[in-house]
Design a protein around this motif. Structure first.
Motif, PDB file in Angstrom:
ATOM      1  N   GLY A   4       0.783  -1.227   0.000  1.00 22.10           N
ATOM      2  CA  GLY A   4       0.000   0.000   0.000  1.00 22.10           C
ATOM      3  C   GLY A   4       0.816   1.280   0.000  1.00 22.10           C
ATOM      4  O   GLY A   4       0.249   2.366   0.159  1.00 22.10           O
ATOM      5  N   GLN A   5       2.127   1.186  -0.166  1.00 19.41           N
ATOM      6  CA  GLN A   5       2.999   2.355  -0.197  1.00 19.41           C
ATOM      7  C   GLN A   5       3.622   2.506  -1.586  1.00 19.41           C
ATOM      8  O   GLN A   5       4.229   1.564  -2.114  1.00 19.41           O
ATOM      9  CB  GLN A   5       4.118   2.230   0.846  1.00 19.41           C
ATOM     10  CG  GLN A   5       3.631   2.265   2.280  1.00 19.41           C
ATOM     11  CD  GLN A   5       3.194   3.656   2.696  1.00 19.41           C
ATOM     12  OE1 GLN A   5       3.886   4.642   2.473  1.00 19.41           O
ATOM     13  NE2 GLN A   5       2.025   3.731   3.326  1.00 19.41           N
ATOM     14  N   VAL A   6       3.458   3.683  -2.173  1.00 20.63           N
ATOM     15  CA  VAL A   6       4.113   4.017  -3.427  1.00 20.63           C
ATOM     16  C   VAL A   6       5.393   4.779  -3.083  1.00 20.63           C
ATOM     17  O   VAL A   6       5.344   5.796  -2.386  1.00 20.63           O
ATOM     18  CB  VAL A   6       3.206   4.876  -4.329  1.00 20.63           C
ATOM     19  CG1 VAL A   6       3.907   5.193  -5.651  1.00 20.63           C
ATOM     20  CG2 VAL A   6       1.879   4.167  -4.590  1.00 20.63           C
ATOM     21  N   VAL A  55      17.862   7.598  -2.220  1.00 16.98           N
ATOM     22  CA  VAL A  55      17.064   8.451  -1.344  1.00 16.98           C
ATOM     23  C   VAL A  55      15.594   8.152  -1.635  1.00 16.98           C
ATOM     24  O   VAL A  55      15.102   8.437  -2.729  1.00 16.98           O
ATOM     25  CB  VAL A  55      17.360   9.939  -1.590  1.00 16.98           C
ATOM     26  CG1 VAL A  55      16.430  10.805  -0.747  1.00 16.98           C
ATOM     27  CG2 VAL A  55      18.824  10.254  -1.259  1.00 16.98           C
ATOM     28  N   PRO A  56      14.854   7.556  -0.672  1.00 16.41           N
ATOM     29  CA  PRO A  56      13.450   7.216  -0.908  1.00 16.41           C
ATOM     30  C   PRO A  56      12.488   8.205  -0.240  1.00 16.41           C
ATOM     31  O   PRO A  56      12.819   8.856   0.752  1.00 16.41           O
ATOM     32  CB  PRO A  56      13.327   5.840  -0.259  1.00 16.41           C
ATOM     33  CG  PRO A  56      14.273   5.931   0.924  1.00 16.41           C
ATOM     34  CD  PRO A  56      15.389   6.886   0.523  1.00 16.41           C
ATOM     35  N   GLY A  69      -0.875   4.795  -1.221  1.00 17.30           N
ATOM     36  CA  GLY A  69      -1.618   4.983  -2.459  1.00 17.30           C
ATOM     37  C   GLY A  69      -1.757   3.706  -3.250  1.00 17.30           C
ATOM     38  O   GLY A  69      -1.419   2.609  -2.780  1.00 17.30           O
ATOM     39  N   LEU A  70      -2.248   3.862  -4.466  1.00 14.04           N
ATOM     40  CA  LEU A  70      -2.525   2.756  -5.363  1.00 14.04           C
ATOM     41  C   LEU A  70      -1.359   2.525  -6.311  1.00 14.04           C
ATOM     42  O   LEU A  70      -0.624   3.457  -6.645  1.00 14.04           O
ATOM     43  CB  LEU A  70      -3.795   3.052  -6.174  1.00 14.04           C
ATOM     44  CG  LEU A  70      -5.045   3.402  -5.358  1.00 14.04           C
ATOM     45  CD1 LEU A  70      -6.180   3.814  -6.282  1.00 14.04           C
ATOM     46  CD2 LEU A  70      -5.457   2.222  -4.486  1.00 14.04           C
TER      47      LEU A  70
END
Length: 260
Positions: free
Chosen positions: A207-209, A221-222, A227-228
């Motif tokens: 569930g994480q973009v 670096v993230p 989101g979808l």
């Protein structure tokens, strides 16, 4: 940047865009005619990546008059798009001469890329020369990536690289249907006035973009949002957003988009 929304600095105030006059979409000017330094070190030349298959690729080496031939939209409203003689893969790259932007401005090209699978990688070669003068909350943004579909309750969500007088950052913005917004930022290391190879991956898990950026050997670096899984990316390159700057330039070469 047209379409569903516009990158907005977190502390910027709302107001009309102060922009330079619109230029003819067919105008072709050499970098040597503009303020970007054509003698700058572009690093070792590389072979164009567009000789192999990708979801999208542009090395900007077409000699025709339309700089945005392979792109869906072009906006010259706050600066000048140029055919740059400073490039990584010869002979050309895309140059942006920023001009004077008192408030909010856009000088960019935009491509919408459909994703056969949700994860993707965007690569480009980027060179940034700082503005000559800065105002309050000044910023130059060379890359904005919007991911679709947006999460429930959001108009759209986007990642952006931001270059300011105090450093560089990877930003996340969400504009909500109720009129609210969300913003997060994490620092990047980006040297001035030399080309660096930028890699941005867009991945989805649990569930994480997540957008993860590498600049040359620096990173990863993230930054993430709930989101979808995206099925489409809207990529704006050049200077899709600038604020409170005079002068400065961005050169972009070899934009490549692939599935992961």
């Amino acid at each position: 940047m047209g379409c569903s929304g516009t990158y907005t600095a977190a502390s910027s105030d709302a107001g009309p865009t102060d922009a330079a006059p619109q230029r003819d979409a067919g105008e072709d000017r050499s970098l040597a005619e503009a303020s970007i330094d054509a003698s700058a070190d572009a690093g070792p030349p590389r072979v164009t990546p567009c000789s192999s298959a990708h979801l999208f690729c542009d090395d900007f080496d077409d000699a025709g008059p339309d700089l945005a031939l392979r792109w869906d939209e072009r906006d010259d409203s706050a600066g000048t798009l140029l055919r740059s003689l400073v490039s990584v893969s010869a002979p050309y790259a895309l140059g942006v001469d920023v001009g004077t932007v008192p408030k909010d401005g856009d000088t960019s090209i935009t491509k919408v890329v459909d994703l056969p699978v949700g994860d993707a990688r965007i690569e480009l070669d980027l060179r940034y020369t700082p503005a000559t003068t800065f105002g309050e909350n000044s910023v130059i943004v060379p890359l904005v990536v919007q991911a679709f579909p947006a999460a429930p309750g959001a108009q759209f969500q986007q990642f952006a690289m931001a270059l300011t007088p105090t450093g560089a950052a990877l930003d996340y913005y969400s504009y909500l249907q109720d009129g609210g917004s969300a913003y997060r930022s994490t620092a990047l290391v980006f040297p001035e006035s030399v080309f660096r190879h930028v890699t941005m991956t867009i991945t989805t898990a649990n569930g994480q973009v997540t957008s993860t950026v590498r600049i040359g050997s620096n990173g990863p670096v993230p930054i993430s949002y709930a989101g979808l899984r995206p099925n489409q990316l809207r990529i704006s390159a050049g200077v899709p957003y600038a604020r409170a700057v005079t002068g400065g330039s961005v050169v972009i070469d070899n934009v490549v988009v692939d599935s992961l």
